[in-house]
Design a protein around this motif. Structure first.
Motif, PDB file in Angstrom:
ATOM      1  N   ASN A   1       0.831  -1.220   0.000  1.00 17.41           N
ATOM      2  CA  ASN A   1       0.000   0.000   0.000  1.00 17.41           C
ATOM      3  C   ASN A   1       0.857   1.257   0.000  1.00 17.41           C
ATOM      4  O   ASN A   1       0.795   2.080   0.907  1.00 17.41           O
TER       5      ASN A   1
ATOM      6  N   ASP B   1      -0.566   3.588   4.460  1.00 15.96           N
ATOM      7  CA  ASP B   1      -1.266   3.776   3.186  1.00 15.96           C
ATOM      8  C   ASP B   1      -1.050   5.165   2.591  1.00 15.96           C
ATOM      9  O   ASP B   1      -2.005   5.917   2.329  1.00 15.96           O
TER      10      ASP B   1
ATOM     11  N   ASP C   1      -1.907  -7.239   2.281  1.00 13.72           N
ATOM     12  CA  ASP C   1      -1.222  -6.447   3.320  1.00 13.72           C
ATOM     13  C   ASP C   1       0.178  -6.981   3.612  1.00 13.72           C
ATOM     14  O   ASP C   1       0.640  -6.960   4.768  1.00 13.72           O
TER      15      ASP C   1
END
Length: 320
Positions: free
Chosen positions: A38, A98, A298
């Motif tokens: 991310n 992120d 993730d």
């Protein structure tokens, strides 16, 4: 622009396709990284620079700067980013994750999910990806997925975000906000809600802006993630939308089918299974090529490719 690229495989039928050597960034590229995902990338100098989410082996969420000549092989700094200049009230680091990065004028602006009595949108700028000047948080908690537009709109900085809660948010709409100075934000406008289950189930639980919107003749192309609440937990896919150039809270088209969903092993297996989460895109106007960076489960970072005009047409053709 010499962005990363690989031609469409002969047997590929999708609008976009995965890089054959995915993932491009492994979870343990750094000595202390548990996962790298991310993350945000922009053209810089003779190559590319970025801000990377690197959760360490203490499972602390940290941001690290990185550099690359080709956008595929990355050198990420072992030391995490140290922000300077902020009021200590908001400058005390809690967590950060992120990130997105966009160049506006002569600065590269970074937005990320910042910890301040819960998740909110942190903001900073840099010119060299070495010194990062922290600004005020954009919004009150709770908020995620703060994504700036690549130019001012009607003389104002413009940002998309997704108000949320303090946990694993089971809801979420995209909103638009603007600011004269990157400090005071207002004129909040609703953009999109999750789709109805019967129309497009992959985006029926919550949605959030992905990479920086790309300006086209048809409108702002927004690649966004959507979430399905399955019997085995959340599933993160991503699709596309077109927003009005002058009033970006007005949605002109929105894809019903996804562009990409978790299907490969590196997308389905990891710290958080079944996640494809886009945070950056590079566009070469001369060739119409688009390279999308996305986090997988993730855990790692991957690339997908396509042609911008094909995605625009797909968005209009399949709009719900």
């Amino acid at each position: 622009m010499n962005i990363p690229w690989e031609d469409r495989p002969a047997n590929e039928t999708g609008v976009i396709w995965r890089y054959s050597a995915n993932p491009i960034i492994p979870r343990n590229l750094l000595a202390t990284s548990n996962s790298i995902f991310n993350s945000a990338v922009v053209p810089f100098g003779d190559g590319f620079a970025g801000v990377f989410r690197c959760d360490d082996t203490n499972r602390r969420m940290r941001l690290h700067a990185g550099f690359s000549r080709d956008g595929i092989q990355w050198s990420i700094e072992e030391e995490d980013i140290r922000l300077t200049g902020a009021d200590p009230e908001v400058g005390t680091w809690v967590y950060g994750y992120d990130p997105r990065v966009v160049r506006i004028d002569d600065r590269y602006y970074v937005t990320w999910c910042n910890g301040y009595h819960g998740p909110t949108i942190g903001c900073a700028w840099t010119t060299d990806f070495k010194v990062f000047h922290q600004l005020e948080n954009a919004f009150l908690p709770f908020n995620r997925n703060g994504v700036l537009f690549p130019r001012k709109i009607d003389g104002k900085f413009a940002m998309l975000s997704r108000p949320s809660d303090n946990g694993h948010t089971p809801f979420g709409d995209i909103f638009y906000s603007e600011s004269p100075d990157m400090e005071f934000w207002g004129r909040h406008r609703h953009v999109m809600s999750p789709a109805k289950f019967e129309l497009s189930a992959w985006q029926c639980t919550k949605i959030g802006a992905g990479p920086v919107p790309i300006e086209t003749r048809e409108g702002w192309l927004l690649i966004f993630h959507g979430v399905l609440a399955s019997c085995n937990g959340f599933v993160y896919s991503f699709g596309s939308a077109l927003l009005d150039l002058n009033a970006p809270w007005k949605v002109l088209a929105r894809s019903g089918p996804y562009l990409l969903s978790p299907q490969r092993s590196y997308e389905c297996m990891g710290d958080v299974p079944n996640v494809t989460f886009p945070c950056a895109a590079l566009h070469d106007p001369d060739t119409d090529r688009l390279a999308i960076y996305y986090g997988c489960a993730d855990t790692v970072t991957s690339l997908a490719f396509g042609y911008l005009n094909d995605i625009v047409e797909f968005t209009k053709k399949t709009s719900i």
